[in-house]
Design a protein around this motif. Structure first.
Motif: not given
Length: 334
Positions: A222-223, A188-189, A228-233
């Motif tokens: 999150v949506e 996701i960018a 859950r949210g992203a595993d890594r940012v």
């Protein structure tokens, strides 16, 4: 030979060209005819006088470069004349964690790559992947290795099927997108505007969030991940409060910069509530560089270059990079 020189804080106008006798490699050294260099945000910091590491007076700037080996000093056995090579940013950092002993860095406390000929220790060179041009290889040492470290250097690493968030269209973010896809992640960018969004999709992004149209991009992440949210940012902007709100519990935020200049002090409550690991990342070791190159070669990844300038046009290259208009890397070809 000719080299550019500058003093910390002198600005783009402080760049000057000087002529020198061609250097002769000493024991363990290699002479490299530089073919291309690339600019990153650290180069602007050096010229603006706010780089976080020491900068010696009258330094030859630019950490990132690639070229051809043209002479060998005594005791050099790992490379040969004609080899295509790139130089690591921290010459002594071979492997393992970063430490104070590795602080000397090219284009700062050591002379950099904006020169026609560079003396480089054999053990701080890496071979260029065969499918890359010199211009492409010149983009790797700082932002490429930083992105690879952000994705893999925490001892766990990004895994296939996990979700990665990248920010914007700068060098680290584009490398993180391409390398993340090669590692099997959903990416996701975030970006500003439909044109950049289209280009990010073309590079492989699965979803793109326009942060101007959707200022609360963390909530959108999150949506998109079902709550859950992203595993890594990979955070290049320094907006850590938002990154921590976008990441999953027990996820990972790699802070690689603060280009937004608008970051607020981090609330410890936000950090604690996230349940995530927060790690600062500054480039990477030579072994990480080699591992990234193998991944790029296997997956035939080509760095994104926005524009090339000649050696004589180097000040113009800096000005274009500083404008913030580039999508990808700005390269100076010798």
């Amino acid at each position: 030979m000719r080299s550019y020189h500058v003093n910390s804080g002198a600005g783009i106008e402080g760049l000057s060209v000087k002529e020198h006798a061609n250097p002769v490699p000493g024991t363990g050294q290699v002479l490299v005819a530089v073919k291309a260099v690339s600019l990153s945000y650290r180069e602007l910091m050096v010229l603006r006088g706010n780089y976080v590491l020491p900068v010696k007076p009258d330094v030859i700037p630019v950490s990132d470069g690639a070229g051809e080996v043209v002479a060998l000093g005594p005791g050099v056995h790992g490379v040969k004349i004609g080899d295509r090579v790139a130089a690591t940013l921290f010459p002594s950092w071979q492997d393992g964690p970063f430490g104070l002993q590795h602080l000397p860095q090219r284009g700062g406390s050591l002379d950099g790559m904006l020169t026609e000929l560079a003396l480089i220790s054999e053990d701080s060179l890496v071979p260029i992947p065969d499918h890359l041009s010199y211009q492409e290889a010149a983009t790797l040492p700082c932002v490429g290795v930083t992105a690879w470290n952000a994705l893999t250097g925490d001892g766990v690493g990004l895994r296939a099927g996990e979700t990665l968030v990248t920010q914007g269209s700068g060098g680290v973010s584009l490398f993180a997108l391409q390398l993340g896809k090669a590692l099997g992640a959903r990416v996701i960018a975030t970006t500003s505007g439909p044109d950049k969004a289209r280009r990010l999709i073309e590079l492989g992004a699965d979803e793109v969030i326009d942060y101007r149209a959707t200022p609360d991009w963390a909530a959108k992440v999150v949506e998109l991940t079902g709550g859950r949210g992203a595993d890594r940012v990979v955070d290049v902007a320094g907006l850590l409060d938002q990154s921590l709100k976008a990441v999953a519990v027990a996820g990972h935020v790699a802070c690689v910069g603060f280009v937004s200049g608008a970051a607020q002090p981090l609330d410890p409550g936000v950090l604690f509530a996230s349940g995530a690991a927060l790690r600062t990342v500054a480039v990477g070791s030579r072994n990480q560089f080699l591992a990234m190159n193998r991944a790029m070669e296997v997956n035939r990844i080509h760095p994104v270059i926005d524009r090339e300038f000649t050696f004589e046009e180097a000040p113009d290259a800096y000005r274009f990079y500083a404008s913030g208009k580039a999508f990808g890397k700005v390269v100076i070809t010798l």
